[in-house]
Scaffold this motif. Structure first.
Motif, PDB file in Angstrom:
ATOM      1  N   GLY A  74      34.637  25.486  39.260  1.00 50.29           N
ATOM      2  CA  GLY A  74      34.893  27.039  40.441  1.00 50.29           C
ATOM      3  C   GLY A  74      35.795  26.393  41.051  1.00 50.29           C
ATOM      4  O   GLY A  74      36.946  25.556  41.121  1.00 50.29           O
ATOM      5  N   TYR A  75      35.324  27.084  42.392  1.00 51.43           N
ATOM      6  CA  TYR A  75      35.995  26.883  44.289  1.00 51.43           C
ATOM      7  C   TYR A  75      35.632  26.009  44.305  1.00 51.43           C
ATOM      8  O   TYR A  75      34.804  25.120  43.577  1.00 51.43           O
ATOM      9  CB  TYR A  75      35.693  28.689  44.166  1.00 51.43           C
ATOM     10  CG  TYR A  75      36.624  29.814  44.004  1.00 51.43           C
ATOM     11  CD1 TYR A  75      38.177  29.332  44.374  1.00 51.43           C
ATOM     12  CD2 TYR A  75      36.754  30.039  41.873  1.00 51.43           C
ATOM     13  CE1 TYR A  75      39.018  30.332  43.413  1.00 51.43           C
ATOM     14  CE2 TYR A  75      37.238  31.221  41.891  1.00 51.43           C
ATOM     15  CZ  TYR A  75      38.447  31.620  42.475  1.00 51.43           C
ATOM     16  OH  TYR A  75      39.630  32.248  42.374  1.00 51.43           O
ATOM     17  N   ASP A  76      35.676  25.756  46.115  1.00 48.96           N
ATOM     18  CA  ASP A  76      35.238  24.652  46.637  1.00 48.96           C
ATOM     19  C   ASP A  76      33.876  24.467  46.370  1.00 48.96           C
ATOM     20  O   ASP A  76      32.463  23.270  46.991  1.00 48.96           O
ATOM     21  CB  ASP A  76      35.176  25.414  47.910  1.00 48.96           C
ATOM     22  CG  ASP A  76      36.905  24.671  48.145  1.00 48.96           C
ATOM     23  OD1 ASP A  76      37.157  23.735  47.711  1.00 48.96           O
ATOM     24  OD2 ASP A  76      36.609  25.277  48.943  1.00 48.96           O
TER      25      ASP A  76
ATOM     26  N   ASN B 273      43.504  39.372  44.955  1.00 55.94           N
ATOM     27  CA  ASN B 273      41.810  39.461  44.556  1.00 55.94           C
ATOM     28  C   ASN B 273      41.214  37.163  44.335  1.00 55.94           C
ATOM     29  O   ASN B 273      40.777  37.835  45.655  1.00 55.94           O
ATOM     30  CB  ASN B 273      41.002  39.389  43.108  1.00 55.94           C
ATOM     31  CG  ASN B 273      39.714  40.075  42.944  1.00 55.94           C
ATOM     32  OD1 ASN B 273      39.600  40.686  43.984  1.00 55.94           O
ATOM     33  ND2 ASN B 273      39.103  39.071  42.023  1.00 55.94           N
ATOM     34  N   ASP B 274      42.267  36.764  44.146  1.00 57.28           N
ATOM     35  CA  ASP B 274      41.869  35.344  44.206  1.00 57.28           C
ATOM     36  C   ASP B 274      42.717  35.054  45.970  1.00 57.28           C
ATOM     37  O   ASP B 274      43.662  34.629  45.966  1.00 57.28           O
ATOM     38  CB  ASP B 274      42.377  34.713  43.048  1.00 57.28           C
ATOM     39  CG  ASP B 274      42.302  32.736  43.203  1.00 57.28           C
ATOM     40  OD1 ASP B 274      41.603  32.773  43.838  1.00 57.28           O
ATOM     41  OD2 ASP B 274      43.292  32.234  41.932  1.00 57.28           O
ATOM     42  N   ASN B 275      41.421  34.723  46.752  1.00 52.31           N
ATOM     43  CA  ASN B 275      42.657  34.804  47.311  1.00 52.31           C
ATOM     44  C   ASN B 275      42.151  35.210  48.477  1.00 52.31           C
ATOM     45  O   ASN B 275      41.110  35.230  49.495  1.00 52.31           O
ATOM     46  CB  ASN B 275      43.607  33.116  47.869  1.00 52.31           C
ATOM     47  CG  ASN B 275      44.240  32.696  48.603  1.00 52.31           C
ATOM     48  OD1 ASN B 275      44.292  32.486  49.692  1.00 52.31           O
ATOM     49  ND2 ASN B 275      45.705  33.855  48.458  1.00 52.31           N
TER      50      ASN B 275
ATOM     51  N   GLU C 297      44.039  39.404  34.460  1.00 51.83           N
ATOM     52  CA  GLU C 297      44.925  39.328  35.943  1.00 51.83           C
ATOM     53  C   GLU C 297      45.149  37.720  36.564  1.00 51.83           C
ATOM     54  O   GLU C 297      45.427  37.725  37.965  1.00 51.83           O
ATOM     55  CB  GLU C 297      44.709  40.608  36.743  1.00 51.83           C
ATOM     56  CG  GLU C 297      45.315  41.693  35.963  1.00 51.83           C
ATOM     57  CD  GLU C 297      44.372  42.292  35.207  1.00 51.83           C
ATOM     58  OE1 GLU C 297      43.099  41.403  35.341  1.00 51.83           O
ATOM     59  OE2 GLU C 297      44.473  43.247  34.807  1.00 51.83           O
ATOM     60  N   TYR C 298      43.981  37.217  36.708  1.00 53.60           N
ATOM     61  CA  TYR C 298      43.892  35.917  37.316  1.00 53.60           C
ATOM     62  C   TYR C 298      45.005  34.212  37.542  1.00 53.60           C
ATOM     63  O   TYR C 298      45.377  34.567  36.447  1.00 53.60           O
ATOM     64  CB  TYR C 298      42.763  34.989  36.833  1.00 53.60           C
ATOM     65  CG  TYR C 298      42.144  33.664  36.733  1.00 53.60           C
ATOM     66  CD1 TYR C 298      41.668  33.811  38.376  1.00 53.60           C
ATOM     67  CD2 TYR C 298      42.156  32.196  36.286  1.00 53.60           C
ATOM     68  CE1 TYR C 298      41.360  32.105  38.656  1.00 53.60           C
ATOM     69  CE2 TYR C 298      42.377  31.471  36.765  1.00 53.60           C
ATOM     70  CZ  TYR C 298      41.582  31.191  37.937  1.00 53.60           C
ATOM     71  OH  TYR C 298      41.339  29.946  38.826  1.00 53.60           O
ATOM     72  N   HIS C 299      45.359  34.474  38.517  1.00 56.93           N
ATOM     73  CA  HIS C 299      46.880  33.612  37.843  1.00 56.93           C
ATOM     74  C   HIS C 299      48.021  34.362  38.214  1.00 56.93           C
ATOM     75  O   HIS C 299      48.827  32.730  37.609  1.00 56.93           O
ATOM     76  CB  HIS C 299      46.246  32.031  37.708  1.00 56.93           C
ATOM     77  CG  HIS C 299      45.946  31.676  38.958  1.00 56.93           C
ATOM     78  ND1 HIS C 299      44.853  30.290  38.840  1.00 56.93           N
ATOM     79  CD2 HIS C 299      45.113  31.545  40.545  1.00 56.93           C
ATOM     80  CE1 HIS C 299      44.895  29.859  39.729  1.00 56.93           C
ATOM     81  NE2 HIS C 299      44.215  30.567  40.493  1.00 56.93           N
ATOM     82  N   THR C 300      48.093  35.294  38.244  1.00 60.17           N
ATOM     83  CA  THR C 300      49.234  35.837  37.824  1.00 60.17           C
ATOM     84  C   THR C 300      49.810  37.452  38.526  1.00 60.17           C
ATOM     85  O   THR C 300      48.912  37.850  39.634  1.00 60.17           O
ATOM     86  CB  THR C 300      49.049  36.813  36.782  1.00 60.17           C
ATOM     87  OG1 THR C 300      48.848  38.526  36.540  1.00 60.17           O
ATOM     88  CG2 THR C 300      48.551  35.780  35.395  1.00 60.17           C
TER      89      THR C 300
ATOM     90  N   ALA D 277      36.041  30.317  52.479  1.00 58.09           N
ATOM     91  CA  ALA D 277      37.576  30.817  51.591  1.00 58.09           C
ATOM     92  C   ALA D 277      38.208  30.371  51.750  1.00 58.09           C
ATOM     93  O   ALA D 277      38.462  29.674  52.500  1.00 58.09           O
ATOM     94  CB  ALA D 277      37.488  32.201  52.120  1.00 58.09           C
ATOM     95  N   HIS D 278      38.890  30.053  50.634  1.00 57.40           N
ATOM     96  CA  HIS D 278      39.847  29.340  50.305  1.00 57.40           C
ATOM     97  C   HIS D 278      40.957  30.306  49.964  1.00 57.40           C
ATOM     98  O   HIS D 278      40.911  31.349  50.332  1.00 57.40           O
ATOM     99  CB  HIS D 278      40.279  28.522  48.782  1.00 57.40           C
ATOM    100  CG  HIS D 278      40.680  29.663  48.060  1.00 57.40           C
ATOM    101  ND1 HIS D 278      39.171  30.712  46.842  1.00 57.40           N
ATOM    102  CD2 HIS D 278      41.384  29.664  47.338  1.00 57.40           C
ATOM    103  CE1 HIS D 278      40.205  31.388  45.955  1.00 57.40           C
ATOM    104  NE2 HIS D 278      40.951  31.197  46.193  1.00 57.40           N
ATOM    105  N   ALA D 279      42.126  29.653  51.270  1.00 58.18           N
ATOM    106  CA  ALA D 279      43.790  30.679  51.378  1.00 58.18           C
ATOM    107  C   ALA D 279      44.647  30.301  51.637  1.00 58.18           C
ATOM    108  O   ALA D 279      45.967  29.964  52.456  1.00 58.18           O
ATOM    109  CB  ALA D 279      43.622  30.611  53.546  1.00 58.18           C
ATOM    110  N   CYS D 280      44.711  29.141  50.519  1.00 62.71           N
ATOM    111  CA  CYS D 280      46.125  28.285  49.690  1.00 62.71           C
ATOM    112  C   CYS D 280      46.773  28.913  48.874  1.00 62.71           C
ATOM    113  O   CYS D 280      48.087  28.722  48.542  1.00 62.71           O
ATOM    114  CB  CYS D 280      44.836  26.673  49.247  1.00 62.71           C
ATOM    115  SG  CYS D 280      44.611  27.378  47.625  1.00 62.71           S
ATOM    116  N   HIS D 281      46.562  30.809  48.394  1.00 61.64           N
ATOM    117  CA  HIS D 281      46.823  30.671  47.756  1.00 61.64           C
ATOM    118  C   HIS D 281      48.058  32.086  47.947  1.00 61.64           C
ATOM    119  O   HIS D 281      48.097  32.788  48.987  1.00 61.64           O
ATOM    120  CB  HIS D 281      46.568  31.626  45.921  1.00 61.64           C
ATOM    121  CG  HIS D 281      45.400  30.726  44.996  1.00 61.64           C
ATOM    122  ND1 HIS D 281      44.829  29.590  45.729  1.00 61.64           N
ATOM    123  CD2 HIS D 281      44.817  31.378  43.968  1.00 61.64           C
ATOM    124  CE1 HIS D 281      44.255  29.391  45.058  1.00 61.64           C
ATOM    125  NE2 HIS D 281      44.060  30.155  44.252  1.00 61.64           N
ATOM    126  N   PRO D 282      49.526  32.159  47.393  1.00 65.03           N
ATOM    127  CA  PRO D 282      50.289  32.984  47.966  1.00 65.03           C
ATOM    128  C   PRO D 282      50.233  34.509  47.769  1.00 65.03           C
ATOM    129  O   PRO D 282      49.015  34.823  47.477  1.00 65.03           O
ATOM    130  CB  PRO D 282      51.627  32.487  47.127  1.00 65.03           C
ATOM    131  CG  PRO D 282      51.208  31.799  46.265  1.00 65.03           C
ATOM    132  CD  PRO D 282      50.353  31.327  46.309  1.00 65.03           C
TER     133      PRO D 282
HETATM  134 ZN   LIG Z   1      43.018  30.276  42.540  1.00 57.77          ZN
END
Ligand SMILES: [Zn+2]
Length: 412
Positions: free
Chosen positions: A278-280, A177-179, A306-309, A168-173
């Protein structure tokens, strides 16, 4: 899971820095994660570990001295990885460093600049339209210095050395949902798997997107052959359908297990073929590795506005959908854990089930028994049998267990 998301939500994470470390410390209250620190400047394949970024405060003040954009109110207001800045600018120059979403004028966009030194602020388009001519004071109290990139890893040994990788990525503030949804599901899954008997070994990764996967692959290249299956988990709390994206191989056991679980569920969801975006999974499925790793999510990124907002918030993710996602991942893992090949010990005509108490009257259960007997010729796994018969894997597994007990099957 929703509570953990809510706890992690306010933290200003990035691909490096204290926000990421703080996130790992919170996860360590649930699972015994090992924390790795990789120095800035380390070469990993074609990439270099960036400088470490930390931020304490940031704002824009108007001529009246009012803070009109304030990092303390939302960490999305600052371009993630902004260099430190303290200056007076006029509106024209300020606007060159502002990001908005004209199509969604109430929302704050999420923007980053990891590999190009820059600074900026993100704000609602509605507020942007009210900005007046004049001088503005901009302050970004951040540091971008040599330090470390942090990631978390948990290994759970099983009967076999072969591993199932969950990433799982864990780098977003502050994005729920995303992260955060993927982090939370993976944490609860690890917590569960810790307590049960495991046929396979499991490895959980909580990494910064892209660079984290590249680092992990580079540092672990020698042992990658142990990875038998894997999932990238992200975006699992929204109300959309479950979407499984196949590995680059397309026919890996994980692809077949995930497709089987989705097809057999009441709300079947979507299956996507592999694509190099996509992701990793992009890194795990690069041609030099081609690992059997797919992606499990609900609505794919970019398909929800809503993605990246700032609208990807705590109200956008629901406990009921997080639970549904979690149970689906558990079902996929159950298939992998129990998918074995058996050999029918009575292959010349059907064995007489009645005298073994296995044949009361023809019902679903008996038909599953007949499928398992017929296809257990040493070359079909239980998943093969489930796929071909149209039965749920669980029913086929139960039938196999009954036949094993009656000594009509042995494990191949
Ligand atoms: Zn993202």
């Amino acid at each position: 899971m929703h509570q953990l998301i809510a706890e992690l939500y306010p933290i200003c994470r990035s691909i490096t820095g204290d926000g990421f470390r703080q996130t790992m410390e919170i996860l360590r209250r649930h699972i015994p994660l090992k924390i790795h620190e990789v120095p800035s400047g380390t070469r990993v394949f074609d990439w270099t570990v960036p400088k470490e970024w930390n931020i304490r405060d940031a704002y824009v003040k108007n001529a009246k001295g009012e803070k009109i954009v304030d990092f303390q109110k939302s960490n999305l207001h600052v371009l993630n990885y902004s260099i430190p800045i303290k200056m007076q600018v006029d509106l024209g120059n300020l606007k060159k460093h502002l990001f908005t979403l004209p199509d969604h004028p109430e929302w704050i966009p999420y923007r980053t600049s990891y590999y190009k030194e820059d600074w900026g602020f993100c704000l609602s388009h509605r507020q942007f339209l009210t900005l007046e001519e004049g001088k503005y004071e901009v302050i970004i109290d951040s540091t971008l210095e040599n330090g470390f990139l942090t990631y978390g890893e948990l290994f759970l040994g099983g009967e076999k050395e072969e591993e199932i990788l969950i990433s799982a990525h864990a780098c977003h503030p502050s994005l729920a949902n995303d992260n955060l949804s993927g982090i939370s599901l993976a944490t609860m899954l690890a917590k569960h798997l810790e307590t049960v008997t495991r046929r396979f070994s499991y490895r959980f990764l909580f990494i910064p997107g892209t660079i984290g996967a590249i680092i992990w692959l580079c540092l672990n290249e020698a042992s990658l052959s142990r990875i038998k299956n894997g999932l990238v988990i992200t975006g699992v709390g929204d109300s959309g359908d479950i979407t499984y994206k196949k590995s680059r191989r397309g026919d890996a056991e994980i692809d077949r297990a995930a497709c089987h679980v989705l097809i057999q569920s009441a709300r079947p969801g979507r299956i996507l073929e592999f694509s190099p975006y996509g992701y990793d999974e992009r890194q795990f499925c690069s041609p030099g590795f081609n690992l059997p790793i797919g992606r499990f999510s609900r609505t794919p990124y970019g398909e929800y506005p809503e993605y990246h907002t700032s609208a990807d918030n705590l109200e956008f993710v629901y406990p009921e959908y997080l639970t549904d996602s979690y149970l689906k991942v558990r079902s996929i893992i159950d298939v992998l854990e129990n998918n074995r090949v058996y050999l029918n010990q009575n292959q010349k005509c059907e064995p007489q089930l009645g005298k073994r108490g296995l044949y009361s009257s023809i019902g679903t259960n008996e038909i599953a028994l007949l499928w398992v007997l017929n296809l257990s010729d040493g070359s079909h796994s239980l998943l093969d049998i489930a796929e071909r018969s149209g039965f749920q894997f669980k029913a086929i597994k139960e039938a196999a267990d009954m036949l094993l007990k009656a000594c009509l099957l042995v494990e191949q």
